[in-house]
Scaffold this motif. Structure first.
Motif, PDB file in Angstrom:
ATOM      1  N   SER A 144      36.609  56.908  47.946  1.00 11.76           N
ATOM      2  CA  SER A 144      37.070  56.751  46.563  1.00 11.76           C
ATOM      3  C   SER A 144      38.496  56.194  46.465  1.00 11.76           C
ATOM      4  CB  SER A 144      36.978  58.094  45.831  1.00 11.76           C
ATOM      5  OG  SER A 144      37.040  57.925  44.441  1.00 11.76           O
ATOM      6  N   VAL A 145      38.663  55.020  47.026  1.00  9.68           N
ATOM      7  CA  VAL A 145      39.966  54.346  46.986  1.00  9.68           C
ATOM      8  C   VAL A 145      40.170  53.698  45.620  1.00  9.68           C
ATOM      9  CG1 VAL A 145      41.300  52.431  47.952  1.00  9.68           C
ATOM     10  CG2 VAL A 145      40.011  53.960  49.467  1.00  9.68           C
ATOM     11  N   THR A 146      41.370  53.835  45.097  1.00  9.92           N
ATOM     12  CA  THR A 146      41.783  53.117  43.889  1.00  9.92           C
ATOM     13  C   THR A 146      42.936  52.191  44.268  1.00  9.92           C
ATOM     14  OG1 THR A 146      43.247  54.963  43.309  1.00  9.92           O
ATOM     15  CG2 THR A 146      41.050  54.925  42.297  1.00  9.92           C
ATOM     16  N   THR A 175      35.018  52.806  46.570  1.00  8.19           N
ATOM     17  CA  THR A 175      35.912  52.682  45.416  1.00  8.19           C
ATOM     18  C   THR A 175      35.300  53.393  44.216  1.00  8.19           C
ATOM     19  OG1 THR A 175      34.924  50.588  44.669  1.00  8.19           O
ATOM     20  CG2 THR A 175      36.763  50.454  46.239  1.00  8.19           C
ATOM     21  N   GLN A 180      37.948  49.174  40.048  1.00  6.69           N
ATOM     22  CA  GLN A 180      37.352  48.952  41.365  1.00  6.69           C
ATOM     23  C   GLN A 180      37.666  47.564  41.912  1.00  6.69           C
ATOM     24  OE1 GLN A 180      33.308  51.123  42.272  1.00  6.69           O
ATOM     25  NE2 GLN A 180      33.120  50.060  40.313  1.00  6.69           N
ATOM     26  N   ALA A 183      41.006  47.366  43.577  1.00  4.16           N
ATOM     27  CA  ALA A 183      41.035  48.077  44.858  1.00  4.16           C
ATOM     28  C   ALA A 183      40.339  47.268  45.945  1.00  4.16           C
ATOM     29  CB  ALA A 183      40.377  49.445  44.710  1.00  4.16           C
ATOM     30  N   ILE A 184      39.213  46.659  45.610  1.00  3.95           N
ATOM     31  CA  ILE A 184      38.471  45.862  46.588  1.00  3.95           C
ATOM     32  C   ILE A 184      39.301  44.670  47.051  1.00  3.95           C
ATOM     33  CG2 ILE A 184      36.446  44.365  46.886  1.00  3.95           C
ATOM     34  CD1 ILE A 184      35.042  46.290  44.822  1.00  3.95           C
ATOM     35  N   ALA A 203      30.744  50.531  46.514  1.00  3.98           N
ATOM     36  CA  ALA A 203      31.240  50.558  45.142  1.00  3.98           C
ATOM     37  C   ALA A 203      30.133  50.907  44.172  1.00  3.98           C
ATOM     38  CB  ALA A 203      31.846  49.199  44.770  1.00  3.98           C
TER      39      ALA A 203
END
Length: 323
Positions: A144-146, A175, A180, A183-184, A203
């Protein structure tokens, strides 16, 4: 890349994976868990349910299985299943780190998981995952990267992740949230010694939330494997909860709404693996019909009319109760 194993698979369902978020712990935000799971959500009951799903998925051609440290005992259940089936060497196993499960096997916990993308958390959770999955782990993803996550700028962490990749475990990220795409794209720019760090991106993408699509296409073009989660929008696109248009197209195709929702994602040219979050064997069978659903351009255009503004979609998701 471990996902090259999937490219040689001959079954249409090889590009549908099974995510264990909803069966590795008693509480999750998918709709109708009270109907789909037994009243007894003991560790043993969910262990048995998980193993039934894994058996059914493998028998029907599914070859990617996705867990996380925060999915309760999902890694443990998956590890036990793999140990019981040492002959299955054609599967791809992914997990994630960055969230810690905090609900203590309670549906009513105030906090179900805690997020931390620091190096210390990686080292701790990497050791925990290794103790369970060992050399069966193919992919380890930051969970869950932002766009503002320190995981995108922490050089010491990047070096440790690159070392993990050198050991043969692919490094990826997932993400979430309305940003999203940002972040990507930030992740695509992360390099260690001149080489891209991330080899996969997972995602959220579905007929209601398509904002990450262009960035996922860029990731695919850059050589990353794209994994799609929440293709059924946590149950909003399944059964009678699905919009009338989805149910109409499902009736035309002779399948369930869930299969139409998954097929919409499978038809994206950049989609490598699309996750099913089934919690019953019957749900899984219905999901897998997506692999043979024909969605022509006219149907895809109709489905595209359902899209929501990203901020509105994620606000609604945040209101879903842990059930």
């Amino acid at each position: 890349m471990p996902f090259e194993r999937l490219s040689t698979a001959t079954t249409p369902t090889a590009h549908i994976g099974l995510g264990l978020a909803a069966v590795g712990r008693p509480g999750y935000i998918t709709l109708h868990r009270d109907r789909d799971l037994p009243a007894d959500r003991s560790v043993e009951a969910l262990r048995q349910r998980t193993h039934e799903l894994l058996d059914a998925a493998y028998a029907q051609g599914v070859r990617y299985f996705d867990a996380a440290r925060s999915y309760g005992r999902a890694e443990e259940f998956l590890s036990q299943w793999l140990t019981a089936h040492p002959e299955l060497r054609d599967v791809v196993i992914g997990s994630k780190w960055g969230y810690t499960y905090t609900a203590d096997w309670s549906v009513s916990a105030e906090v179900h998981e805690a997020k931390d993308h620091g190096l210390a958390t990686f080292e701790r959770q990497r050791a925990e995952t290794d103790a369970l999955l060992g050399d069966r782990l193919d992919l380890y993803q930051i969970h869950s990267v932002t766009a503002d996550s320190p995981a995108l700028t922490d050089k010491e962490l990047h070096a440790r992740l690159a070392a993990l990749a050198a050991e043969g475990v692919s490094v990826g990220l997932s993400t979430s949230g309305p940003g999203q795409a940002d972040a990507i794209r930030a992740a695509l720019a992360v390099k260690v010694d001149g080489e891209p760090l991330f080899r996969t991106v997972q995602a959220t993408y579905n007929t209601l939330e398509t904002s990450a699509g262009p960035a996922l296409a860029e990731a695919h073009d850059a050589g990353l494997t794209v994994i799609v989660k929440e293709a059924m929008a946590n149950g909003r696109l399944a059964g009678t909860d699905a919009p009338a248009l989805v149910r109409e197209i499902a009736a035309e195709a002779g399948v369930g709404s869930d299969a139409v929702a998954l097929a919409f994602v499978l038809h994206q040219p950049w989609a490598g693996v699309v996750l099913s979050g089934a919690v019953t064997v019957e749900q899984l069978a219905g999901n897998l019909h997506a692999a043979v659903v024909g969605l022509d351009e006219e149907r895809r255009t109709r489905l595209g009319s359902l899209v929501e503004e990203p901020d509105a979609y994620w606000r609604h998701r945040a209101t879903l109760p842990w059930g």
